[in-house]
Design a protein around this motif. Sequence first.
Motif, mmCIF file in Angstrom:
data_model
loop_
_atom_site.group_PDB
_atom_site.id
_atom_site.type_symbol
_atom_site.label_atom_id
_atom_site.label_comp_id
_atom_site.label_asym_id
_atom_site.label_seq_id
_atom_site.Cartn_x
_atom_site.Cartn_y
_atom_site.Cartn_z
ATOM 1 N N ASN A 32 74.044 -33.588 74.275
ATOM 2 C CA ASN A 32 73.774 -35.019 74.475
ATOM 3 C C ASN A 32 73.186 -35.367 75.841
ATOM 4 O OD1 ASN A 32 74.768 -35.566 71.856
ATOM 5 N ND2 ASN A 32 76.864 -35.655 72.636
ATOM 6 N N PRO A 33 72.208 -34.587 76.311
ATOM 7 C CA PRO A 33 71.523 -34.964 77.547
ATOM 8 C C PRO A 33 70.459 -36.020 77.244
ATOM 9 C CG PRO A 33 70.515 -32.999 76.688
ATOM 10 C CD PRO A 33 71.674 -33.330 75.753
ATOM 11 N N SER A 34 69.934 -36.629 78.271
ATOM 12 C CA SER A 34 68.806 -37.537 78.106
ATOM 13 C C SER A 34 67.546 -36.687 77.972
ATOM 14 C CB SER A 34 68.694 -38.459 79.321
ATOM 15 O OG SER A 34 67.545 -39.272 79.220
ATOM 16 N N VAL A 35 66.817 -36.864 76.872
ATOM 17 C CA VAL A 35 65.611 -36.077 76.615
ATOM 18 C C VAL A 35 64.423 -37.023 76.498
ATOM 19 C CG1 VAL A 35 64.498 -34.396 75.103
ATOM 20 C CG2 VAL A 35 66.988 -34.356 75.377
ATOM 21 N N SER A 36 63.386 -36.764 77.264
ATOM 22 C CA SER A 36 62.192 -37.616 77.227
ATOM 23 C C SER A 36 61.494 -37.503 75.877
ATOM 24 C CB SER A 36 61.231 -37.209 78.341
ATOM 25 O OG SER A 36 59.992 -37.879 78.199
ATOM 26 N N SER A 37 61.043 -38.626 75.340
ATOM 27 C CA SER A 37 60.351 -38.623 74.052
ATOM 28 C C SER A 37 59.039 -37.840 74.118
ATOM 29 C CB SER A 37 60.067 -40.058 73.602
ATOM 30 O OG SER A 37 59.274 -40.737 74.562
ATOM 31 N N SER A 38 58.508 -37.667 75.328
ATOM 32 C CA SER A 38 57.260 -36.920 75.481
ATOM 33 C C SER A 38 57.430 -35.453 75.088
ATOM 34 C CB SER A 38 56.759 -37.011 76.924
ATOM 35 O OG SER A 38 57.672 -36.411 77.828
ATOM 36 N N GLN A 39 58.673 -34.963 75.095
ATOM 37 C CA GLN A 39 58.955 -33.585 74.698
ATOM 38 C C GLN A 39 58.550 -33.322 73.247
ATOM 39 O OE1 GLN A 39 60.922 -30.751 76.312
ATOM 40 N NE2 GLN A 39 59.840 -31.780 77.974
ATOM 41 N N PHE A 40 58.488 -34.380 72.451
ATOM 42 C CA PHE A 40 58.259 -34.217 71.017
ATOM 43 C C PHE A 40 56.863 -34.664 70.586
ATOM 44 C CE2 PHE A 40 62.729 -35.259 71.957
ATOM 45 C CZ PHE A 40 63.261 -34.000 71.747
ATOM 46 N N ASN A 41 55.998 -34.850 71.558
ATOM 47 C CA ASN A 41 54.598 -35.160 71.286
ATOM 48 C C ASN A 41 53.742 -33.981 71.713
ATOM 49 O OD1 ASN A 41 55.187 -37.821 70.394
ATOM 50 N ND2 ASN A 41 55.269 -38.532 72.520
ATOM 51 N N PHE A 42 52.607 -33.809 71.048
ATOM 52 C CA PHE A 42 51.732 -32.684 71.376
ATOM 53 C C PHE A 42 50.280 -33.113 71.251
ATOM 54 C CE2 PHE A 42 49.129 -29.047 70.019
ATOM 55 C CZ PHE A 42 49.326 -28.193 71.105
ATOM 56 N N THR A 43 49.488 -32.778 72.266
ATOM 57 C CA THR A 43 48.042 -32.981 72.247
ATOM 58 C C THR A 43 47.382 -31.629 72.441
ATOM 59 O OG1 THR A 43 48.252 -35.197 73.204
ATOM 60 C CG2 THR A 43 46.091 -34.139 73.330
ATOM 61 N N PRO A 44 46.583 -31.170 71.480
ATOM 62 C CA PRO A 44 45.956 -29.848 71.602
ATOM 63 C C PRO A 44 45.097 -29.759 72.861
ATOM 64 C CG PRO A 44 45.708 -30.720 69.383
ATOM 65 C CD PRO A 44 46.236 -31.840 70.218
ATOM 66 N N PRO A 45 45.214 -28.665 73.600
ATOM 67 C CA PRO A 45 44.364 -28.481 74.775
ATOM 68 C C PRO A 45 42.883 -28.419 74.393
ATOM 69 C CG PRO A 45 46.220 -26.937 74.786
ATOM 70 C CD PRO A 45 46.185 -27.562 73.436
ATOM 71 N N LYS A 46 42.021 -28.652 75.356
ATOM 72 C CA LYS A 46 40.581 -28.576 75.112
ATOM 73 C C LYS A 46 40.184 -27.180 74.652
ATOM 74 C CE LYS A 46 37.981 -32.023 77.691
ATOM 75 N NZ LYS A 46 37.040 -32.248 78.825
ATOM 76 N N GLY A 47 39.283 -27.142 73.668
ATOM 77 C CA GLY A 47 38.780 -25.864 73.193
ATOM 78 C C GLY A 47 39.625 -25.200 72.126
ATOM 79 N N VAL A 48 40.771 -25.788 71.786
ATOM 80 C CA VAL A 48 41.674 -25.212 70.778
ATOM 81 C C VAL A 48 41.227 -25.622 69.380
ATOM 82 C CG1 VAL A 48 44.027 -25.331 69.852
ATOM 83 C CG2 VAL A 48 43.671 -25.054 72.298
ATOM 84 N N ASP A 49 41.195 -24.661 68.459
ATOM 85 C CA ASP A 49 40.879 -24.957 67.064
ATOM 86 C C ASP A 49 42.051 -25.699 66.427
ATOM 87 O OD1 ASP A 49 38.399 -23.711 67.148
ATOM 88 O OD2 ASP A 49 39.256 -21.750 66.608
ATOM 89 N N VAL A 50 41.781 -26.818 65.789
ATOM 90 C CA VAL A 50 42.822 -27.624 65.149
ATOM 91 C C VAL A 50 42.685 -27.514 63.633
ATOM 92 C CG1 VAL A 50 43.786 -29.932 64.827
ATOM 93 C CG2 VAL A 50 42.939 -29.216 67.080
ATOM 94 N N ILE A 51 43.785 -27.181 62.986
ATOM 95 C CA ILE A 51 43.835 -27.047 61.521
ATOM 96 C C ILE A 51 44.796 -28.103 60.996
ATOM 97 C CG2 ILE A 51 44.411 -25.561 59.582
ATOM 98 C CD1 ILE A 51 43.851 -23.162 61.422
ATOM 99 N N ASN A 52 44.336 -28.922 60.079
ATOM 100 C CA ASN A 52 45.191 -29.931 59.453
ATOM 101 C C ASN A 52 45.621 -29.456 58.077
ATOM 102 O OD1 ASN A 52 45.219 -32.448 61.237
ATOM 103 N ND2 ASN A 52 43.024 -31.998 61.139
ATOM 104 N N GLN A 53 46.914 -29.488 57.821
ATOM 105 C CA GLN A 53 47.436 -29.047 56.517
ATOM 106 C C GLN A 53 48.130 -30.203 55.812
ATOM 107 O OE1 GLN A 53 49.910 -25.592 57.210
ATOM 108 N NE2 GLN A 53 48.154 -24.257 57.415
#
Length: 230
Positions: free
Chosen positions: A209-230
Motif C-alpha cells: 500500500n505505498p503511494s504509486v504514481s499513475s504515470s507508472q502505468f502509462n507507456f509511450t513507445p520510444p522514437k523509432g520503435v515498431d508498434v503492433i496493435n492487436q
Amino acid sequence: MTLSTKVKSTTAKQKMMSGALTGVLMTTLGVAAPMVALTQSATAAPADNLVAAKRLNKLLTNTKSMTANFTQTTKGATNGTFKGSMSVQRPNNFRWETKSPSEQLIVANGNSMWIYDKDLEQATKQGVDSQVGNTPALLLSGDPSKIDKNFKVTQPYENKNYYVLYPKTGDASFKNLSVSFSGGKPVMMVLNDTLGQTTSIKFNGIKLNPSVSSSQFNFTPPKGVDVINQ
C-alpha cells in the motif's frame, strides 16, 4: 554465435517466458503448489471453499497497491530465470519490468496493455476488455469480490495463508493458481500452464500500500520503435 544471433536467441526465449508472464498479468496464470506448501504437516485440516474464499478476499482487499522486486523461473519446454521489479494499484493497474538478463516491460492500466521488447525495438499494444474480470489479473490489481465468481478457492492448510484457485470456466488455459502470503503480503506465485511448463515468481523487498504514481502505468513507445496493435 554472433551478437545479433545472441540477442535474437535471448529475446525469443524471453518472449516465450513472457507469454507465461502475460498470463500472470492478464489471462493464463496457473500454478503448482509453492515450496512453502510442501513443508506443512499433512495432518493440517483444509478450510472449506467458502471460508477460503472469504479469507483470500480479505487479504487481497487489504492489498490496494504493492511494489516489489521479483525473480521469475520457468522450467519445462523453456528454462530460464529473469529478475526485475513490479508495481500494482487497484483498479487494474499493473507494471512488470524485467531487467536481467534482458529488458522487457509490460504495462497495463485497465484500458490497454503494452509489451515492450527493448532488444527488438518493438512495442505491442493490446486492448483490455471486460474479460479481465475472469483472469488472474484481478488477484493483484482487479476486484477481489469477483474471485469466488470466477474461481473455486481452496485453502489446503487452514492455519496457513496458502491458497489454490481453480477456474470455473472450461476454456481456461491454466489448470490452477496458487498464491502464498506472509505477514499479509503475497510473497510467491507458481504457475503451471497447459503445456506442462511451471513458472514460479518470488517477491522480495515488498512494500504494501505505498503511494504509486499513475504515470507508472502509462507507456509511450520510444522514437523509432515498431508498434503492433492487436
